[in-house]
Scaffold this active site. Sequence first.
Site, short mmCIF file in Angstrom:
data_model
loop_
_atom_site.label_atom_id
_atom_site.label_comp_id
_atom_site.label_asym_id
_atom_site.label_seq_id
_atom_site.Cartn_x
_atom_site.Cartn_y
_atom_site.Cartn_z
CD GLN B 126 -2.35 1.29 2.83
OE1 GLN B 126 -1.67 1.01 3.81
NE2 GLN B 126 -3.60 1.67 2.92
N GLY B 127 0.64 2.14 -0.96
CA GLY B 127 1.37 3.40 -1.01
C GLY B 127 0.48 4.57 -0.64
CD GLU B 245 -15.83 -7.65 5.64
OE1 GLU B 245 -17.03 -7.33 5.52
OE2 GLU B 245 -15.46 -8.78 5.93
#
Lengths: 383, 394
Positions: B126-127, B245
């Site tokens: 993840q960036g 979620e």
Amino acid sequence: MDFELSEDQKMLVDTVQSFVRKESPLERMRKLRDDEVGWDRAVWKQMGELGWLGVMFPEDAGGSAMSFVEMGLIIEQLGTTLVPEPVTPLVVAGSALASAGSPAQREQFLAPAIAGATSLAMACEEIQSRFDVRCVHTKGEKSGGGYKLSGQKRWVQNGHAADTLLISARTSGKDGDNSGVSLFIVDKDAPGLTRTSVKQMDGKHGAMLKLDGVEVGADRVVGKLDGAAAILDAALDLGAAAACCEGSGMMQAVLMMTRNYLTERKQFGRAIGSFQALQHRCVDMFVETELAKSTAILAMIKAQETDVSERQRAVSVAKVQLAESGGFVTRQGIQLHGGIGVTDEHDVGLYFKRMQVLCALFGDDLFHSRRYAGLPSFRKHVS
Amino acid sequence: MDMNFSPEDEAFRKEVREFIASALPPHLKKKAEADAEFEHDEVMEWHRILAKKGWAAPHWPKQHGGPGWDAARRFIFSAELELSGAPRLSPFGLAMVGPLIIQFGNAEQQKRFLPDILAGTKVWCQGYSEPNSGSDLASLQLRAEDKGDHFLLNGQKTWTTYAQYADYIFCLARTNSEAKKKQEGISFILCDMKSPGVTAKPFLTTGGTPAFCETWFENVKVPKENLVGEMNQGWTYAKALLGHERTLVAGIGISTRALLRAKRIAAETLAGGRPLLEDPVIQNEIARIEIRLEALKMANYRALAGAQLGHAPGPESSILKLRGTEIQQACFDLLMKLMGENSLTWFNEPGVVPEREEWIPSAFNYMRAATIYAGSNEIQKNIISKMILGLPSA
């Protein structure tokens, strides 16, 4: 898994909510603080007529045989404005009569209380007992066809105003024994019974009882002679569960009150609710309120559970959480109000005091934490 | 009111438990037993086992390879995995970029990326965060210049967990520096980690393990087809993902397992000739945390029951990450306390302390990240303050 209220439950909650708003705002409780009874018999009668007092009790006693869930929902709403009528004492004493009383006892003592014509009180706390119903020094000795009760009871909720009192006494065995504790029905003006009304921090009254050879007939024993310990445990768990429901309603009120104050009160040229230090405190109050609401639901569902250790586990969780959350929310409620929060004229202090009383009744957090750790479920660990 | 899972759900729980017990390979089971940190390839090994069973992506729609479970089953599955100590699958592909591509990506992107994410054959990272854009994420500066058929990326990302192993990174990148609001000039771009100009360097965490990296982009060419959705809409997409979620973020299984571990240590460790677990002070310490967890579990159940009915997340769901991570930390604080002086241990050979305790100090350290990642708890509080309590902006 389902936590939605049924249509009937929703209607019940709506009715109580509207009563609370229109007929019992906090000012009513404030006024009744100075009254020697502390609650209003006319309102009590009205609650009886509305059917609120009987929701959890059997139909043969005039109840509607629902469950403690409905009772808990009512108590939660009544908590929002600190409605002072003695509902929880009815839950505690009434549940003992409902579960163990004879049909005649139910008809004579429970039915009029459910109707709102009389009120009840449960007297089992003594100076040394510290929430242990087996640790009872009041003696019940055989006398003629009945029993003679002698001893003292303390901080009996609604004991000053009740028409009928349930009083525990040791009829055999020694201090701490499970067997040998009995529960008796005693009239308020029974000869030998002295009731001293005492003031409580929360504006209510309680009673100290002195029993000096109080004669009761054999027909006044609730359940089996010597067999009241489990009945009292169950009754006090319902009291604890009721305290959790009341506390949940109170926390919701304190949270709203505080949130509103933060948006209205201005300092340094802006609403103090724009300061992050106060915002985060208020969020913590919200978190605690949600947790306490969740455990109040747990208590509602499990307070009448027949598996005793499961009931005790749930109720102890809820009662400890009440102390944690209720303590935090009411203390921070005062802190965020600043100086005005410490004055008697502001409402937040009334909630703080009532919360403190609720935490001390029906087993405090120390008692329930200890009881929780003593349950078989606590010993379960990966081997 | 009913706080029980249905008999069918309980049967499902049993099925999950039995599957984990039989499918977790012995060498992973041994590590799980010791609560040891799993190597990345071990995590991926477990990912592929779950994928083969069709259970790698519980929350994906069926047409993309999800098992079609409802919220209750997803909760049970997640809690059972946590409770078992099995490797926790990397969330970046399965829980983050996958659902985002499903929701906002085009058919071509879905075909190209989703099967590998599901199967565990390609690894994602993840960036998002940058050295100067942490909690203030929208201030991010990774530039993606429009060069006609491609973007040119220049800048730096940080806390890029698993970047050292990743095949792809999904980035929030600035595509319009003139936008009125900083949130409006950000696009969501997928980048091959093997592209020339990408460098990743892992940090050593306080837990003594490599987890997250710094990742640099120097004139990295990314084809235009790797833009997800529309230009300058990246922030909206990333935000939409935050609501996903929410009923699983409390980590009920993690804390439950940690407390079971704590009680085992307390039962097996003698002090003054008797087990710690018989000491009332220690009992109270454990009971208090366990009660806090029970309260959170009830709040989680309320959120779950609401999700089952298709309700929007209620106020109770917003407290789950906040309080869940605090309780996870409290559990590891407790474990350390119960270990006494054994808690001094740091990656020793077997025999210095009981094997099951050797990893606790490392996990205790890394657990500090729980209240920081996925929006620090202070940021969570800002959100609750604004969105739920309606308190005025600063």
